[in-house]
Design a protein around this motif. Sequence first.
Motif, PDB file in Angstrom:
ATOM      1  N   GLN A 188      32.570 -52.165   8.896  1.00 55.82           N
ATOM      2  CA  GLN A 188      33.444 -51.107   8.397  1.00 55.82           C
ATOM      3  C   GLN A 188      32.920 -49.744   8.811  1.00 55.82           C
ATOM      4  N   SER A 189      33.854 -48.857   9.117  1.00 59.56           N
ATOM      5  CA  SER A 189      33.461 -47.523   9.553  1.00 59.56           C
ATOM      6  C   SER A 189      34.489 -46.505   9.098  1.00 59.56           C
ATOM      7  N   GLN A 190      34.099 -45.247   9.175  1.00 56.31           N
ATOM      8  CA  GLN A 190      34.951 -44.133   8.771  1.00 56.31           C
ATOM      9  C   GLN A 190      34.951 -43.118   9.908  1.00 56.31           C
ATOM     10  N   SER A 234      29.211 -45.460  10.244  1.00 48.41           N
ATOM     11  CA  SER A 234      29.087 -46.668   9.423  1.00 48.41           C
ATOM     12  C   SER A 234      29.364 -46.364   7.951  1.00 48.41           C
ATOM     13  N   LYS A 235      30.273 -47.148   7.358  1.00 52.26           N
ATOM     14  CA  LYS A 235      30.548 -46.973   5.928  1.00 52.26           C
ATOM     15  C   LYS A 235      29.379 -47.471   5.085  1.00 52.26           C
ATOM     16  N   CYS A 398      28.142 -34.919   4.391  1.00 52.53           N
ATOM     17  CA  CYS A 398      29.368 -35.658   4.061  1.00 52.53           C
ATOM     18  C   CYS A 398      29.155 -36.556   2.851  1.00 52.53           C
ATOM     19  N   ASP A 399      30.170 -36.603   1.978  1.00 49.72           N
ATOM     20  CA  ASP A 399      30.081 -37.482   0.813  1.00 49.72           C
ATOM     21  C   ASP A 399      30.457 -38.906   1.206  1.00 49.72           C
ATOM     22  N   ARG A 400      30.566 -39.779   0.225  1.00 49.04           N
ATOM     23  CA  ARG A 400      30.804 -41.192   0.507  1.00 49.04           C
ATOM     24  C   ARG A 400      32.176 -41.454   1.101  1.00 49.04           C
ATOM     25  N   GLU A 401      33.108 -40.517   0.928  1.00 46.01           N
ATOM     26  CA  GLU A 401      34.453 -40.647   1.493  1.00 46.01           C
ATOM     27  C   GLU A 401      34.559 -39.976   2.855  1.00 46.01           C
ATOM     28  N   GLY A 402      33.475 -39.391   3.321  1.00 44.38           N
ATOM     29  CA  GLY A 402      33.495 -38.736   4.615  1.00 44.38           C
ATOM     30  C   GLY A 402      33.956 -37.300   4.582  1.00 44.38           C
ATOM     31  N   THR A 408      25.096 -33.533   0.789  1.00 42.33           N
ATOM     32  CA  THR A 408      25.527 -34.892   0.499  1.00 42.33           C
ATOM     33  C   THR A 408      25.178 -35.298  -0.928  1.00 42.33           C
ATOM     34  N   ASP A 409      25.822 -36.378  -1.391  1.00 41.81           N
ATOM     35  CA  ASP A 409      25.498 -36.906  -2.716  1.00 41.81           C
ATOM     36  C   ASP A 409      24.580 -38.128  -2.621  1.00 41.81           C
ATOM     37  N   ARG A 410      24.083 -38.437  -1.417  1.00 44.43           N
ATOM     38  CA  ARG A 410      23.118 -39.536  -1.295  1.00 44.43           C
ATOM     39  C   ARG A 410      21.705 -38.953  -1.152  1.00 44.43           C
TER      40      ARG A 410
END
Length: 517
Positions: A188-190, A234-235, A398-402, A408-410
Amino acid sequence: MDMKPICLSIRQENGIDYSPVIPYDPDENFPELEAIKISNKKNYVYRSIRQCFIDLEMDKKNIGTSEWSPLSEIISPGYTVVIKPNLVLHSSKDEMQEYLTTHPSVLRPIVDYCWKAMKGSGLVVVGDACSSEADFDLLVERLGLKQMIDVLKQRGVNVELRDFRSVKVMTENGIWVGEQEVAFEQPQSQVINLGKNSLFAIDKYKHVDIHGAGYDIKSTMRHHTGDIQEYRVSKTVLSANVVISVPKLKTHRKAGLTCCLKNLVGINVDKNYLPHFTMGSKNMGGDEMPVIDHKNIKRVKFYNLIRKYIIGYSWKLIGKPGVRMLRLLKDRETKFTEINMNAKKQVTDSLKKSSENTDLARWLHNKLSGQSVAAGAWSGNETICRMILDLNRIFLCCDREGHLRSKTDRNIFYIVDGISMGMGNGPTSPIPVKAGLVAAGWNGYMIDTKIVGLFGVDPDSITLYKMAKGCPWLFSNAEGKCLINGKSIAESSRLPIELIPPDGWSFRKKSTLPEES
């Protein structure tokens, strides 16, 4: 994340090497890892990385006790943690693999301390989007990475090994000839469009032809035109709670150096999204190669039209026939040269074999341009630097939704494998050097430039780091004390190793400033 009083720890010792025994267990009992099996073989790497955590004062109050859990500063139970090594490519020689790729013995203590912080609940993913032509299965088998992961799974660690790539190719003599069959579900990718926030969103890149990692030029240019500046990420990385980037320290013909910043290229799953250079020589307005003779410009322009409008659309069909044709031309030239040199015998079998193994694409480029530098492999390549910095912005902002944010939130952390280094014409044709170095810290730019400085090199002599200074989003957690072997790094601090640049590069020496009183 709060500013850290100590933001970087480097450990360097001459003569140390990787643990030789899979799964790279530690060689002594540590109070915080009472259940870990102990190896009877020396494991300098495990102890060096553990010492980096101590230097950084991670979970400071518990150091030396069974409760110590350094990565609990960024990891909680139930988290998904991605450990992102540099797995770039399988080497043509088994013994050279450790100079190209992150060694699994460096990953082993990271997995252990991640699992300690998770308290038995969560997922550790070890993954990378290596080069399109890499044989992932061969690579992880040769490294011992797959075997290590399998043993840790048997011991109850919830850890997975993943190939993030969505596009894989086959090559012959340096030429892409077709796509590999993918027998499993696509990762899966974004797709993330940086638009005007991209470093390619300037007038200069409106009037050039951008070349990617392969021959699908039309695809690369479609993803990088005007306000469309797209990457396919990569998601698994985007959705992770924590990403620990673990680069292999080495020189790189296009970027100068691979370390923390360059390692982020491996979060992009389709290499056709990655601009590598602009087509043509410097005096043609490109950064593929330095200035060429005026007499060669017409030939290069014609070749560029073929690359753009023929090869770019039909490389899968013409790849194999093209290899055969170029091999015949190369062999014919070799035989002709032998005759003209009044050789006493015909071309030997070994010479023929050498000719067959030549990078035919590079040979053709040299014949047309008269220039030995090809595919942006020189210090004047600005395009690859912009691509690397764009991906760092995605990683950091970028956040988890791109969606692009201020940060970032990670949670993000870096650990560098410089035990064995590939210098000179890395990453694929390196000079092997035992550097005995590991590093850990909170900011990729800080880590890279401090290591470069310790080699006695001015970071600004490497275009990537000079350009990075204009990217304010790179500098979160970049303030704080930097240590080497537990002591503060001074301007005069130097590693006892010379950094050998690739061909076409000149690393300017760093001036030694007087110490502050």
